[in-house]
Design a protein around this motif. Sequence first.
Motif, mmCIF file in Angstrom:
data_model
loop_
_atom_site.group_PDB
_atom_site.id
_atom_site.type_symbol
_atom_site.label_atom_id
_atom_site.label_comp_id
_atom_site.label_asym_id
_atom_site.label_seq_id
_atom_site.Cartn_x
_atom_site.Cartn_y
_atom_site.Cartn_z
ATOM 1 N N SER A 166 -1.134 -25.993 -3.995
ATOM 2 C CA SER A 166 -2.246 -25.048 -3.995
ATOM 3 C C SER A 166 -1.776 -23.694 -4.493
ATOM 4 C CB SER A 166 -2.824 -24.909 -2.583
ATOM 5 O OG SER A 166 -1.834 -24.459 -1.682
ATOM 6 N N TRP A 167 -2.712 -22.969 -5.069
ATOM 7 C CA TRP A 167 -2.440 -21.610 -5.539
ATOM 8 C C TRP A 167 -3.750 -20.855 -5.588
ATOM 9 C CZ3 TRP A 167 1.062 -18.109 -5.797
ATOM 10 C CH2 TRP A 167 0.899 -16.990 -6.620
ATOM 11 N N ARG A 168 -3.848 -19.800 -4.771
ATOM 12 C CA ARG A 168 -5.087 -19.046 -4.645
ATOM 13 C C ARG A 168 -6.215 -20.003 -4.298
ATOM 14 N NH1 ARG A 168 -4.244 -14.703 -9.644
ATOM 15 N NH2 ARG A 168 -2.438 -13.666 -8.691
ATOM 16 N N GLY A 169 -7.247 -20.123 -5.121
ATOM 17 C CA GLY A 169 -8.366 -21.002 -4.771
ATOM 18 C C GLY A 169 -8.199 -22.437 -5.209
ATOM 19 N N PHE A 170 -7.106 -22.728 -5.953
ATOM 20 C CA PHE A 170 -6.918 -24.084 -6.472
ATOM 21 C C PHE A 170 -6.210 -24.954 -5.441
ATOM 22 C CE2 PHE A 170 -4.194 -27.228 -8.537
ATOM 23 C CZ PHE A 170 -5.143 -27.949 -9.253
ATOM 24 N N TYR A 171 -6.614 -26.230 -5.385
ATOM 25 C CA TYR A 171 -5.978 -27.187 -4.472
ATOM 26 C C TYR A 171 -5.998 -28.568 -5.115
ATOM 27 C CZ TYR A 171 -5.033 -30.188 -0.496
ATOM 28 O OH TYR A 171 -4.478 -31.124 0.327
ATOM 29 N N GLU A 172 -4.895 -29.307 -4.932
ATOM 30 C CA GLU A 172 -4.806 -30.649 -5.486
ATOM 31 C C GLU A 172 -4.010 -31.546 -4.549
ATOM 32 O OE1 GLU A 172 -3.804 -32.483 -9.828
ATOM 33 O OE2 GLU A 172 -2.216 -31.288 -8.907
ATOM 34 N N LEU A 173 -4.466 -32.804 -4.414
ATOM 35 C CA LEU A 173 -3.771 -33.815 -3.618
ATOM 36 C C LEU A 173 -3.424 -34.984 -4.522
ATOM 37 C CD1 LEU A 173 -2.943 -34.859 -0.749
ATOM 38 C CD2 LEU A 173 -5.208 -35.921 -0.647
ATOM 39 N N ARG A 174 -2.162 -35.429 -4.474
ATOM 40 C CA ARG A 174 -1.711 -36.549 -5.310
ATOM 41 C C ARG A 174 -0.896 -37.537 -4.485
ATOM 42 N NH1 ARG A 174 -1.660 -36.035 -11.165
ATOM 43 N NH2 ARG A 174 -2.701 -34.087 -11.760
ATOM 44 N N GLN A 175 -0.914 -38.779 -4.926
ATOM 45 C CA GLN A 175 -0.042 -39.803 -4.374
ATOM 46 C C GLN A 175 1.190 -39.887 -5.260
ATOM 47 O OE1 GLN A 175 -1.771 -43.721 -3.921
ATOM 48 N NE2 GLN A 175 -0.047 -44.464 -2.707
ATOM 49 N N ILE A 176 2.359 -39.815 -4.650
ATOM 50 C CA ILE A 176 3.618 -39.824 -5.396
ATOM 51 C C ILE A 176 4.430 -41.060 -4.991
ATOM 52 C CG2 ILE A 176 3.663 -37.323 -5.676
ATOM 53 C CD1 ILE A 176 5.574 -37.156 -3.305
ATOM 54 N N ASP A 177 5.566 -41.271 -5.642
ATOM 55 C CA ASP A 177 6.416 -42.401 -5.265
ATOM 56 C C ASP A 177 7.604 -41.908 -4.440
ATOM 57 O OD1 ASP A 177 8.207 -41.275 -7.102
ATOM 58 O OD2 ASP A 177 7.676 -42.688 -8.689
ATOM 59 N N ARG A 178 8.385 -42.855 -3.934
ATOM 60 C CA ARG A 178 9.509 -42.521 -3.056
ATOM 61 C C ARG A 178 10.546 -41.671 -3.785
ATOM 62 N NH1 ARG A 178 12.099 -44.189 1.789
ATOM 63 N NH2 ARG A 178 13.776 -42.687 2.052
ATOM 64 N N ASP A 179 10.828 -41.989 -5.045
ATOM 65 C CA ASP A 179 11.827 -41.235 -5.791
ATOM 66 C C ASP A 179 11.425 -39.773 -5.921
ATOM 67 O OD1 ASP A 179 14.232 -41.080 -7.614
ATOM 68 O OD2 ASP A 179 12.651 -40.467 -9.014
ATOM 69 N N THR A 180 10.142 -39.528 -6.208
ATOM 70 C CA THR A 180 9.662 -38.152 -6.322
ATOM 71 C C THR A 180 9.802 -37.430 -4.999
ATOM 72 O OG1 THR A 180 8.088 -38.720 -8.078
ATOM 73 C CG2 THR A 180 7.650 -36.720 -6.820
ATOM 74 N N TYR A 181 9.408 -38.095 -3.921
ATOM 75 C CA TYR A 181 9.515 -37.474 -2.596
ATOM 76 C C TYR A 181 10.967 -37.105 -2.281
ATOM 77 C CZ TYR A 181 9.324 -36.750 2.425
ATOM 78 O OH TYR A 181 9.453 -36.201 3.679
ATOM 79 N N ASP A 182 11.879 -38.027 -2.569
ATOM 80 C CA ASP A 182 13.292 -37.783 -2.271
ATOM 81 C C ASP A 182 13.844 -36.594 -3.062
ATOM 82 O OD1 ASP A 182 13.364 -39.853 -0.478
ATOM 83 O OD2 ASP A 182 14.260 -41.294 -1.862
ATOM 84 N N ARG A 183 13.345 -36.387 -4.271
ATOM 85 C CA ARG A 183 13.851 -35.302 -5.114
ATOM 86 C C ARG A 183 13.263 -33.946 -4.733
ATOM 87 N NH1 ARG A 183 13.115 -36.443 -11.195
ATOM 88 N NH2 ARG A 183 14.613 -34.714 -11.328
ATOM 89 N N LEU A 184 12.117 -33.936 -4.083
ATOM 90 C CA LEU A 184 11.522 -32.670 -3.662
ATOM 91 C C LEU A 184 12.423 -31.981 -2.644
ATOM 92 C CD1 LEU A 184 7.796 -33.777 -3.236
ATOM 93 C CD2 LEU A 184 8.704 -32.236 -4.998
ATOM 94 N N GLY A 185 12.587 -30.683 -2.815
ATOM 95 C CA GLY A 185 13.432 -29.926 -1.908
ATOM 96 C C GLY A 185 14.901 -29.951 -2.280
ATOM 97 N N THR A 186 15.243 -30.622 -3.380
ATOM 98 C CA THR A 186 16.626 -30.662 -3.839
ATOM 99 C C THR A 186 16.766 -29.783 -5.086
ATOM 100 O OG1 THR A 186 16.308 -32.582 -5.296
ATOM 101 C CG2 THR A 186 16.841 -33.020 -2.981
ATOM 102 N N GLU A 187 17.986 -29.569 -5.522
ATOM 103 C CA GLU A 187 18.218 -28.795 -6.745
ATOM 104 C C GLU A 187 17.817 -29.647 -7.947
ATOM 105 O OE1 GLU A 187 21.801 -26.300 -8.948
ATOM 106 O OE2 GLU A 187 22.076 -27.099 -6.929
ATOM 107 N N LEU A 188 16.905 -29.133 -8.762
ATOM 108 C CA LEU A 188 16.377 -29.894 -9.889
ATOM 109 C C LEU A 188 16.952 -29.383 -11.203
ATOM 110 C CD1 LEU A 188 12.642 -30.018 -8.737
ATOM 111 C CD2 LEU A 188 14.328 -31.852 -8.571
ATOM 112 N N PRO A 189 17.142 -30.263 -12.166
ATOM 113 C CA PRO A 189 17.745 -29.861 -13.441
ATOM 114 C C PRO A 189 16.741 -29.200 -14.380
ATOM 115 C CG PRO A 189 17.248 -32.195 -13.481
ATOM 116 C CD PRO A 189 16.913 -31.723 -12.093
ATOM 117 N N GLY A 190 17.237 -28.378 -15.276
ATOM 118 C CA GLY A 190 16.422 -27.811 -16.348
ATOM 119 C C GLY A 190 15.199 -27.070 -15.847
#
Length: 245
Positions: A166-190
């Motif tokens: 979300s950002w200001r008035g915008f909001y979005e909900l998505r279904q992700i996979d396990r790999d994406t979830y595991d990578r969230l909160g970690t140091e990401l490349p590029g």
Amino acid sequence: MANIIGMKDDGTAGDSLSMSNQGTDSFLQLLIDCALAEEMTASQLALTEFFEERKYVNGYAPGTVSFDIDEMPWDASCMQNDAAWLQQLLKRARDPALWKISGKPEDQIVFQWLDQFVRMAGRFCMKNGRRSLGSGGKKAGIYFKKGTGWKACRDEGRKIYTAERSWRGFYELRQIDRDTYDRLGTELPGDETPISLIRKGRQLAECDDDYYTCPYIEIRDENYAELAPWADVHRRIALKQQILC
């Protein structure tokens, strides 16, 4: 003007913390950084968001964020676990690896405040952990990660991974996979960011009212509420419906 963290109905000497507004900001930021560095349970997320709310209020209304330990959103079904979690935050606060992310607190007294706060919370949980506080238990097997503008959920029982942004008035909900979830909160490349990762998932719902866009609601999967019962999507869509009616 000082902010005070205390304990109601407890005669133990020294069971209160008094901090300046700047000290309060540093104290809460350290707690938040430590909490967001790892995956959390639903009850731990609620406590973290309490700290975030207090820090936000301290930014525009200094001197008004005092609270008692019992005002925190404790879950009676897992208070002992959450007391142990706070102890882990105490250890994490002194880990130089965290300072690479958030910076080492300039005032070392912040660590003393954190020590005392964790002791106070631990005593409160020992005293109240065996009785119901009316909060009810949270469903087991639900875990969260959170960052600026996003939150993700791992439903271990159903093997479902969802994320909102979300950002200001915008909001979005998505279904992700396990790999994406595991990578969230970690140091990401590029140029990869948590937001760009989440956007690769399957969109469930979106709504907007950012003052530059006409309010709208888009439901891509009618089962969004069942897939992500934890999400803020229900409140947001209800508010947008009121605007559109």
